[in-house]
Design an enzyme around this catalytic site. Structure first.
Site, PDB file in Angstrom:
ATOM      1  N   ASP A   8      -7.425   9.608  -5.205  1.00 15.00           N
ATOM      2  CA  ASP A   8      -6.696   8.357  -5.318  1.00 15.00           C
ATOM      3  C   ASP A   8      -6.528   8.079  -6.824  1.00 15.00           C
ATOM      4  O   ASP A   8      -7.251   8.645  -7.647  1.00 15.00           O
ATOM      5  CB  ASP A   8      -7.518   7.253  -4.639  1.00 15.00           C
ATOM      6  N   ARG A   9      -5.592   7.225  -7.197  1.00 19.24           N
ATOM      7  CA  ARG A   9      -5.376   6.934  -8.622  1.00 19.24           C
ATOM      8  C   ARG A   9      -6.070   5.638  -9.053  1.00 19.24           C
ATOM      9  O   ARG A   9      -7.133   5.687  -9.678  1.00 19.24           O
ATOM     10  CB  ARG A   9      -3.865   6.865  -8.908  1.00 19.24           C
ATOM     11  N   ASP A  10      -5.502   4.490  -8.690  1.00 19.44           N
ATOM     12  CA  ASP A  10      -6.007   3.209  -9.186  1.00 19.44           C
ATOM     13  C   ASP A  10      -7.368   2.885  -8.579  1.00 19.44           C
ATOM     14  O   ASP A  10      -7.513   2.811  -7.364  1.00 19.44           O
ATOM     15  CB  ASP A  10      -5.004   2.091  -8.870  1.00 19.44           C
ATOM     16  N   ASN A  51      -0.831   5.240  -3.303  1.00 20.44           N
ATOM     17  CA  ASN A  51       0.113   4.261  -2.762  1.00 20.44           C
ATOM     18  C   ASN A  51       0.640   3.422  -3.928  1.00 20.44           C
ATOM     19  O   ASN A  51      -0.153   2.834  -4.650  1.00 20.44           O
ATOM     20  CB  ASN A  51      -0.583   3.306  -1.784  1.00 20.44           C
ATOM     21  N   GLN A  52       1.947   3.385  -4.091  1.00 19.90           N
ATOM     22  CA  GLN A  52       2.536   2.577  -5.163  1.00 19.90           C
ATOM     23  C   GLN A  52       3.564   1.628  -4.554  1.00 19.90           C
ATOM     24  O   GLN A  52       4.777   1.734  -4.808  1.00 19.90           O
ATOM     25  CB  GLN A  52       3.146   3.487  -6.241  1.00 19.90           C
ATOM     26  N   CYS A  89       3.414   7.134  -2.738  1.00 23.50           N
ATOM     27  CA  CYS A  89       4.200   6.477  -1.689  1.00 23.50           C
ATOM     28  C   CYS A  89       4.771   5.194  -2.270  1.00 23.50           C
ATOM     29  O   CYS A  89       4.021   4.292  -2.641  1.00 23.50           O
ATOM     30  CB  CYS A  89       3.324   6.167  -0.479  1.00 23.50           C
ATOM     31  N   HIS A  91       6.681   3.087  -0.651  1.00 23.60           N
ATOM     32  CA  HIS A  91       7.137   2.226   0.460  1.00 23.60           C
ATOM     33  C   HIS A  91       6.185   1.081   0.760  1.00 23.60           C
ATOM     34  O   HIS A  91       5.016   1.122   0.419  1.00 23.60           O
ATOM     35  CB  HIS A  91       7.284   3.072   1.734  1.00 23.60           C
ATOM     36  N   CYS A 106       4.050   8.263   4.745  1.00 24.69           N
ATOM     37  CA  CYS A 106       3.236   8.725   3.608  1.00 24.69           C
ATOM     38  C   CYS A 106       2.189   7.734   3.139  1.00 24.69           C
ATOM     39  O   CYS A 106       1.205   8.132   2.511  1.00 24.69           O
ATOM     40  CB  CYS A 106       4.116   9.186   2.449  1.00 24.69           C
ATOM     41  N   LYS A 134     -11.220   3.307  -1.747  1.00 25.97           N
ATOM     42  CA  LYS A 134     -10.934   2.426  -0.609  1.00 25.97           C
ATOM     43  C   LYS A 134     -11.129   3.175   0.708  1.00 25.97           C
ATOM     44  O   LYS A 134     -10.951   4.398   0.769  1.00 25.97           O
ATOM     45  CB  LYS A 134      -9.501   1.899  -0.699  1.00 25.97           C
TER      46      LYS A 134
HETATM   47 ZN   LIG Z   1       5.628   6.022   2.001  1.00 29.01          ZN
END
Ligand SMILES: [Zn+2]
Length: 164
Positions: A8-10, A51-52, A89, A91, A106, A134
């Site tokens: 994961d990033r953040d 997730n963005q 992602c 979305h 995604c 998370k």
């Molecule tokens: Zn997505």
């Protein structure tokens, strides 16, 4: 086949600031650079899955996300380290940008980003690991059939050394 560590990033590689896209505010998590370098040197692919939803929410664009990721790799170059690929992602079902306002396949905890990476890089899931801060990161990994661990703060290299 290849082996990979999915991050994961953040909150996992960098300090989590809400909808971060300004690289001026970027700060590595303790041990993140050392972990990436170690994995590079030990034949693990290092792959980010993030997730963005800030894209769907109209806070920043996909180009901003890509620039941000390029800047992360520029920083890593100073340590002779690198991230092999970034999957994000953009979305969110409640987004305001119509193009991204979908219930996609995604967004974590769904596993499409990991599945896509495994196909592209011929990754052996049984030799790979997903790590994130998370529950949805752990669920994402498990949904993809990859062993998954929760990062609960501290030095991330210390945690990774227990598993690789
Ligand atoms: Zn997505």
């Amino acid at each position: 086949m290849n082996k990979a560590i999915f991050f994961d990033r953040d909150g996992t590689l960098n300090v989590d600031l809400d909808y971060l896209c300004d690289f001026e505010k970027f700060q590595w998590i303790d041990g993140a650079v050392e972990a990436i370098k170690f994995l590079n040197d030990n034949n693990y692919l290092v792959i980010v899955v993030t997730n963005q939803s800030g894209v769907a929410r109209g806070f920043f664009t996909e180009d901003d996300v890509k620039i941000f990721h390029n800047q992360m790799n520029e920083e890593l170059k100073k340590f002779d380290a690198h991230i092999d690929e970034f999957y994000y992602c953009p979305h969110h079902p409640q987004g305001v940008i119509v193009k991204y306002k979908i219930d996609c396949e995604c967004r974590k905890p769904k596993s499409k980003m990991i599945e896509d990476a495994c196909k592209k890089f011929n990754i052996d899931k049984s030799k790979s690991l997903m790590i994130g801060d998370k529950i949805r990161d752990v669920e994402c990994g498990e949904n993809a059939g990859v062993r998954s661990i929760l990062f609960e703060g501290g030095n991330i290299f210390d945690l990774i050394k227990k598993f690789v």
